[in-house]
Scaffold this motif. Structure first.
Motif, PDB file in Angstrom:
ATOM      1  N   LYS A 159     -12.605  43.135  22.883  1.00 19.43           N
ATOM      2  CA  LYS A 159     -12.838  42.256  21.739  1.00 19.43           C
ATOM      3  C   LYS A 159     -14.302  42.317  21.320  1.00 19.43           C
ATOM      4  O   LYS A 159     -14.622  42.212  20.128  1.00 19.43           O
ATOM      5  N   THR A 160     -15.210  42.527  22.258  1.00 17.62           N
ATOM      6  CA  THR A 160     -16.638  42.642  21.937  1.00 17.62           C
ATOM      7  C   THR A 160     -16.884  43.837  21.018  1.00 17.62           C
ATOM      8  O   THR A 160     -17.639  43.741  20.040  1.00 17.62           O
ATOM      9  N   GLU A 161     -16.238  44.968  21.308  1.00 19.59           N
ATOM     10  CA  GLU A 161     -16.378  46.154  20.460  1.00 19.59           C
ATOM     11  C   GLU A 161     -15.781  45.911  19.084  1.00 19.59           C
ATOM     12  O   GLU A 161     -16.365  46.318  18.060  1.00 19.59           O
ATOM     13  N   LEU A 162     -14.622  45.247  19.052  1.00 13.28           N
ATOM     14  CA  LEU A 162     -13.990  44.917  17.765  1.00 13.28           C
ATOM     15  C   LEU A 162     -14.906  44.030  16.932  1.00 13.28           C
ATOM     16  O   LEU A 162     -15.104  44.271  15.733  1.00 13.28           O
ATOM     17  N   ASP A 163     -15.493  43.006  17.553  1.00  9.67           N
ATOM     18  CA  ASP A 163     -16.365  42.084  16.817  1.00  9.67           C
ATOM     19  C   ASP A 163     -17.622  42.769  16.312  1.00  9.67           C
ATOM     20  O   ASP A 163     -18.142  42.432  15.244  1.00  9.67           O
ATOM     21  N   ALA A 164     -18.127  43.741  17.052  1.00 15.10           N
ATOM     22  CA  ALA A 164     -19.307  44.481  16.596  1.00 15.10           C
ATOM     23  C   ALA A 164     -18.975  45.250  15.321  1.00 15.10           C
ATOM     24  O   ALA A 164     -19.765  45.265  14.362  1.00 15.10           O
ATOM     25  N   PHE A 165     -17.810  45.895  15.300  1.00 13.20           N
ATOM     26  CA  PHE A 165     -17.376  46.609  14.095  1.00 13.20           C
ATOM     27  C   PHE A 165     -17.132  45.627  12.953  1.00 13.20           C
ATOM     28  O   PHE A 165     -17.541  45.863  11.804  1.00 13.20           O
ATOM     29  N   PHE A 166     -16.483  44.518  13.258  1.00 13.20           N
ATOM     30  CA  PHE A 166     -16.214  43.464  12.275  1.00 13.20           C
ATOM     31  C   PHE A 166     -17.510  42.998  11.621  1.00 13.20           C
ATOM     32  O   PHE A 166     -17.600  42.882  10.390  1.00 13.20           O
ATOM     33  N   ASN A 167     -18.528  42.764  12.401  1.00  9.98           N
ATOM     34  CA  ASN A 167     -19.810  42.287  11.872  1.00  9.98           C
ATOM     35  C   ASN A 167     -20.515  43.362  11.048  1.00  9.98           C
ATOM     36  O   ASN A 167     -21.205  43.050  10.070  1.00  9.98           O
ATOM     37  N   GLN A 168     -20.353  44.625  11.422  1.00  8.88           N
ATOM     38  CA  GLN A 168     -20.907  45.719  10.618  1.00  8.88           C
ATOM     39  C   GLN A 168     -20.265  45.741   9.228  1.00  8.88           C
ATOM     40  O   GLN A 168     -20.946  45.951   8.217  1.00  8.88           O
ATOM     41  N   VAL A 169     -18.943  45.544   9.202  1.00  7.01           N
ATOM     42  CA  VAL A 169     -18.217  45.527   7.921  1.00  7.01           C
ATOM     43  C   VAL A 169     -18.716  44.383   7.049  1.00  7.01           C
ATOM     44  O   VAL A 169     -18.988  44.558   5.850  1.00  7.01           O
ATOM     45  N   LEU A 170     -18.861  43.199   7.628  1.00  6.19           N
ATOM     46  CA  LEU A 170     -19.342  42.046   6.854  1.00  6.19           C
ATOM     47  C   LEU A 170     -20.759  42.266   6.358  1.00  6.19           C
ATOM     48  O   LEU A 170     -21.099  41.888   5.233  1.00  6.19           O
ATOM     49  N   ALA A 171     -21.596  42.889   7.174  1.00  2.14           N
ATOM     50  CA  ALA A 171     -22.996  43.106   6.816  1.00  2.14           C
ATOM     51  C   ALA A 171     -23.137  44.019   5.606  1.00  2.14           C
ATOM     52  O   ALA A 171     -24.103  43.885   4.834  1.00  2.14           O
ATOM     53  N   ARG A 172     -22.206  44.956   5.409  1.00  6.98           N
ATOM     54  CA  ARG A 172     -22.311  45.841   4.246  1.00  6.98           C
ATOM     55  C   ARG A 172     -21.511  45.331   3.045  1.00  6.98           C
ATOM     56  O   ARG A 172     -21.348  46.040   2.053  1.00  6.98           O
ATOM     57  N   GLY A 173     -21.001  44.097   3.140  1.00  6.51           N
ATOM     58  CA  GLY A 173     -20.324  43.484   2.006  1.00  6.51           C
ATOM     59  C   GLY A 173     -18.815  43.511   2.072  1.00  6.51           C
ATOM     60  O   GLY A 173     -18.148  43.080   1.131  1.00  6.51           O
ATOM     61  N   GLY A 174     -18.253  44.007   3.185  1.00  6.69           N
ATOM     62  CA  GLY A 174     -16.803  44.044   3.335  1.00  6.69           C
ATOM     63  C   GLY A 174     -16.225  42.671   3.591  1.00  6.69           C
ATOM     64  O   GLY A 174     -16.945  41.724   3.914  1.00  6.69           O
ATOM     65  N   GLU A 175     -14.903  42.560   3.483  1.00  7.89           N
ATOM     66  CA  GLU A 175     -14.272  41.250   3.633  1.00  7.89           C
ATOM     67  C   GLU A 175     -13.581  41.064   4.977  1.00  7.89           C
ATOM     68  O   GLU A 175     -13.069  39.985   5.268  1.00  7.89           O
ATOM     69  N   GLY A 176     -13.545  42.086   5.830  1.00  6.46           N
ATOM     70  CA  GLY A 176     -12.908  41.943   7.122  1.00  6.46           C
ATOM     71  C   GLY A 176     -12.328  43.257   7.583  1.00  6.46           C
ATOM     72  O   GLY A 176     -12.672  44.326   7.068  1.00  6.46           O
ATOM     73  N   VAL A 177     -11.440  43.192   8.590  1.00  4.26           N
ATOM     74  CA  VAL A 177     -10.821  44.397   9.122  1.00  4.26           C
ATOM     75  C   VAL A 177      -9.320  44.210   9.241  1.00  4.26           C
ATOM     76  O   VAL A 177      -8.803  43.091   9.210  1.00  4.26           O
ATOM     77  N   ILE A 178      -8.615  45.339   9.371  1.00  5.61           N
ATOM     78  CA  ILE A 178      -7.167  45.357   9.556  1.00  5.61           C
ATOM     79  C   ILE A 178      -6.858  46.030  10.887  1.00  5.61           C
ATOM     80  O   ILE A 178      -7.437  47.064  11.228  1.00  5.61           O
ATOM     81  N   LEU A 179      -5.932  45.427  11.630  1.00  2.00           N
ATOM     82  CA  LEU A 179      -5.494  45.993  12.898  1.00  2.00           C
ATOM     83  C   LEU A 179      -4.031  46.420  12.766  1.00  2.00           C
ATOM     84  O   LEU A 179      -3.167  45.600  12.445  1.00  2.00           O
TER      85      LEU A 179
END
Length: 280
Positions: A159-179
């Motif tokens: 989950k830590t790795e998932l959250d790191a990717f999630f935060n990268q997406v938000l930082a560049r203006g994305g709205e979230g991730v899909i699993l």
């Protein structure tokens, strides 16, 4: 008897054959909310793009509800004679721009130059999502198109790795991730095999007006107009029970609402009523 057998054989072919033609198309999959249903390594993960859902049925581009999208012929000319599922996207915070293009019956060729068709699935009931990802990635890359791209999928162990990717997406203006569950076959409708992981925030605003309801909400409140502490005004029409619509939050009261980021105009996205703030 022969006619009955032929009908049964035809039905079997439709059900069990890979999907390539629009008349045998599956309904789209719809995501549920991610709440750590399974370990992270059960999924392939991709960025969730804030675009317009678009289905290529082998012949035409359609919305999720089946309406034709009048894209320029040059935009769809390279697409294969098989089903693809994806998003029409024109960059971060440009949902309204794409939505306006999709509603036009005569395509604006210049504006369509800014649009990408980002593919995230190639529906086939016989293949797992991991197999479908391999297929759509190879297929779309082979088109050599600057407008049509495969959405990459990533694998994480924790989950830590998932959250790191999630935060990268938000930082560049994305709205979230899909699993996407790796081993799941395509299933129509809303399913826990596809999950959306998006940030949900809450904030407060003052009620400044009631908007009358229409249709099933005739005679009740349809939405409320609110003003945030920063001076932004907008309407909230979801999150209310019928009882709350009959007796809406009073004008002048402060309410708490939930939202998922902001639009390009600075207004809360997908705002939903949560509660009236208690006076202490």
């Amino acid at each position: 008897m022969k006619q009955v057998v032929l009908r049964l054989l035809t039905a079997a072919i439709i059900i069990f054959s890979p999907i390539t033609f629009s008349k045998y198309s599956p309904e789209v999959q719809l995501a549920k909310v991610y709440t750590e249903q399974k370990p992270v390594d059960h999924y392939l993960v991709s960025e969730k793009y804030d675009g317009v859902r678009a289905i290529w049925d082998g012949e035409s581009l359609k919305t999720r509800s089946g309406n034709i999208i009048h894209a320029p012929k040059w935009f769809t000319a390279v697409l294969p004679n098989r089903w693809l599922d994806g998003e029409l996207w024109a960059g971060y915070n440009n949902f309204s721009f794409v939505s306006s293009l999709v509603r036009r019956k005569v395509p604006n060729h210049e504006n369509w130059q800014q649009v990408h068709y980002l593919i995230f699935d190639a529906p086939d009931p016989q293949l797992s999502f991991e197999q479908r990802f391999s297929k759509y990635q190879r297929l779309v890359n082979g088109l050599h198109s600057i407008h049509i791209k495969p959405i990459p999928q990533y694998q994480f162990s924790t989950k830590t790795e998932l959250d790191a990717f999630f935060n990268q997406v938000l930082a560049r203006g994305g709205e979230g991730v899909i699993l996407h569950e790796k081993n799941a076959n395509h299933r129509a409708g809303r399913t826990a095999q596809v999950l959306k992981y998006k940030p949900i925030f809450d904030a407060e605003a003052i009620v400044i007006a009631h908007v009358p309801g229409k249709g099933k909400y005739q005679g009740m409140m349809g939405s409320i107009t609110v003003k945030t502490m920063e001076g932004v005004t907008f309407n909230i029409g979801t999150g209310f029970s019928d009882e709350q619509r009959q007796s809406p939050p009073p004008i002048g009261s402060t309410i708490t609402f939930q939202y998922q980021g902001f639009t390009k105009y600075g207004k809360p996205r997908f705002a939903s009523f949560l509660r009236i703030r208690s006076q202490i």
